[in-house]
Motif scaffolding. Structure first.
Motif, short mmCIF file in Angstrom:
data_model
loop_
_atom_site.label_atom_id
_atom_site.label_comp_id
_atom_site.label_asym_id
_atom_site.label_seq_id
_atom_site.Cartn_x
_atom_site.Cartn_y
_atom_site.Cartn_z
N THR A 42 25.65 -27.07 -17.04
CA THR A 42 25.50 -27.39 -15.91
C THR A 42 23.87 -27.53 -15.71
O THR A 42 23.40 -28.29 -14.70
N GLY A 43 23.10 -27.00 -16.77
CA GLY A 43 21.61 -27.22 -16.69
C GLY A 43 21.12 -25.99 -15.79
O GLY A 43 20.06 -26.12 -15.49
N ARG A 44 21.79 -25.07 -15.38
CA ARG A 44 21.41 -24.26 -14.56
C ARG A 44 20.85 -22.83 -15.31
O ARG A 44 21.74 -22.61 -16.21
N CYS A 45 19.98 -22.33 -14.86
CA CYS A 45 19.30 -21.23 -15.79
C CYS A 45 19.89 -20.07 -15.17
O CYS A 45 20.06 -19.68 -13.96
N ARG A 46 20.37 -19.06 -16.28
CA ARG A 46 21.01 -17.87 -15.91
C ARG A 46 20.10 -16.60 -16.58
O ARG A 46 20.70 -15.51 -16.98
N SER A 47 19.11 -17.21 -16.94
CA SER A 47 18.11 -16.04 -17.70
C SER A 47 17.21 -15.10 -16.51
O SER A 47 17.20 -15.54 -15.40
N LEU A 48 17.11 -13.97 -16.81
CA LEU A 48 16.15 -13.42 -16.14
C LEU A 48 14.80 -13.66 -15.96
O LEU A 48 14.39 -14.47 -16.96
N LEU A 49 14.44 -13.59 -14.81
CA LEU A 49 12.89 -14.01 -14.55
C LEU A 49 12.16 -13.09 -15.39
O LEU A 49 12.22 -11.98 -15.74
N GLN A 50 11.01 -13.83 -15.80
CA GLN A 50 10.03 -13.03 -16.42
C GLN A 50 8.72 -12.64 -15.61
O GLN A 50 8.00 -13.55 -15.13
N LEU A 51 8.37 -11.38 -15.66
CA LEU A 51 7.41 -11.17 -14.72
C LEU A 51 6.14 -11.84 -15.02
O LEU A 51 5.34 -11.94 -14.13
N ASP A 52 5.59 -11.91 -16.33
CA ASP A 52 4.36 -12.28 -16.66
C ASP A 52 4.33 -13.79 -16.24
O ASP A 52 3.26 -14.14 -15.68
N ALA A 53 5.59 -14.58 -16.35
CA ALA A 53 5.50 -15.91 -15.76
C ALA A 53 5.35 -16.12 -14.41
O ALA A 53 4.67 -17.00 -13.71
N THR A 54 6.05 -15.06 -13.55
CA THR A 54 6.22 -15.20 -12.24
C THR A 54 4.46 -14.80 -11.57
O THR A 54 4.22 -15.37 -10.65
N THR A 55 4.10 -13.97 -12.13
CA THR A 55 2.69 -13.45 -11.81
C THR A 55 1.69 -14.50 -12.16
O THR A 55 0.81 -14.51 -11.30
N ARG A 56 1.94 -15.23 -13.23
CA ARG A 56 0.74 -16.40 -13.57
C ARG A 56 0.78 -17.49 -12.29
O ARG A 56 0.17 -18.06 -11.97
N GLU A 57 2.25 -17.73 -11.82
CA GLU A 57 2.46 -18.76 -10.92
C GLU A 57 1.75 -18.39 -9.53
O GLU A 57 1.10 -19.19 -8.93
N ASN A 58 2.37 -16.92 -9.25
CA ASN A 58 2.03 -16.69 -7.88
C ASN A 58 0.73 -15.69 -7.66
O ASN A 58 0.12 -15.39 -6.48
N GLY A 59 0.23 -15.29 -8.99
CA GLY A 59 -0.80 -14.41 -8.67
C GLY A 59 -0.46 -12.82 -8.57
O GLY A 59 0.63 -12.72 -7.67
N VAL A 60 -1.21 -11.90 -8.75
CA VAL A 60 -0.72 -10.67 -8.16
C VAL A 60 -2.27 -9.99 -7.46
O VAL A 60 -3.21 -10.03 -8.01
N GLY A 61 -1.94 -9.20 -6.34
CA GLY A 61 -3.04 -8.44 -5.57
C GLY A 61 -2.85 -7.04 -5.89
O GLY A 61 -2.85 -6.66 -7.04
N ALA A 62 -2.92 -6.22 -4.71
CA ALA A 62 -2.77 -4.83 -5.11
C ALA A 62 -1.45 -4.57 -5.66
O ALA A 62 -0.46 -4.87 -5.44
N ARG A 63 -1.66 -3.09 -6.31
CA ARG A 63 -0.22 -2.57 -6.90
C ARG A 63 -0.27 -1.10 -6.21
O ARG A 63 -1.36 -0.39 -6.24
N HIS A 64 0.77 -0.62 -5.79
CA HIS A 64 1.10 0.66 -5.45
C HIS A 64 2.44 1.33 -5.89
O HIS A 64 3.49 0.54 -5.81
N TYR A 65 2.28 2.84 -5.97
CA TYR A 65 3.70 3.35 -6.48
C TYR A 65 4.45 3.45 -5.10
O TYR A 65 4.02 4.12 -3.93
N ALA A 66 5.67 3.19 -4.99
CA ALA A 66 6.42 3.18 -3.81
C ALA A 66 7.42 4.35 -3.95
O ALA A 66 8.29 4.43 -3.33
N GLY A 67 7.45 5.16 -5.13
CA GLY A 67 8.49 6.45 -5.21
C GLY A 67 9.69 6.16 -5.84
O GLY A 67 9.89 5.05 -6.30
N ILE A 68 10.76 6.95 -5.57
CA ILE A 68 11.99 7.12 -6.24
C ILE A 68 12.86 6.39 -5.27
O ILE A 68 12.87 6.81 -3.85
N GLN A 69 13.63 5.27 -5.26
CA GLN A 69 14.21 4.82 -4.21
C GLN A 69 15.77 4.30 -4.98
O GLN A 69 15.87 4.00 -5.96
#
Length: 154
Positions: A42-69
């Motif tokens: 079908t040409g559809r992607c069933r792969s997991l997104l890759q964080l490094d590729a996603t952050t290259r596309e969108n950039g990353v600002g601040a990071r913070h610990y959100a705890g156990i959820q």
């Protein structure tokens, strides 16, 4: 099935538990293979997104610990580094995952306390840092949520 600490467990004999775990792994592996085949057709992607590729596309600002959820498993759609081992539904894609997957699955069945997975949240999507096998086995057991240590990236 019993619920212990929010985890579905099955109080069956150890040998029956191993046989059940192996059947569940084989079914998850088959779902992964069929998903890859269908994606190719079908040409559809069933792969997991890759964080490094996603952050290259969108950039990353601040990071913070959100705890156990408690995180909905359906919102975990990416990974930091194991995109070739699991598909977007955390079905195993390679045979080398079997041993670890079986041990995690049987531990969850017995109600063993496993450490929380480690996730990075970017927007509404979670990416796995550690715990791919735990997520895959939990999903195979029908869990909807998983305990996670979450870091949020803006």
């Amino acid at each position: 099935m019993l619920t212990v600490n929010g985890i579905l467990t099955n109080p069956i004999a150890p040998q029956a538990g191993i046989a059940h775990a192996l059947r569940q792994y084989q079914m998850a592996r088959l779902r992964g293979r069929l998903g890859q085949w269908w994606a190719a057709l079908t040409g559809r992607c069933r792969s997991l997104l890759q964080l490094d590729a996603t952050t290259r596309e969108n950039g990353v600002g601040a990071r913070h610990y959100a705890g156990i959820q408690a995180v909905p498993i359906r919102q975990i759609r990416g990974t930091e580094e194991r995109a070739r081992d699991f598909d977007v539904e955390f079905n195993p894609l390679t045979d080398h995952t079997q041993g670890r997957w079986l041990s995690v699955f049987t531990a969850l069945q017995r109600g063993a306390a496993l450490p929380p997975v480690e996730l990075t949240r970017l927007g509404e999507t979670y990416f796995v840092r550690d715990g791919h096998h735990r997520i895959s086995a939990a999903r195979a057991l029908g869990q909807e949520y998983i305990e996670a240590i979450v870091t949020v990236w803006q």
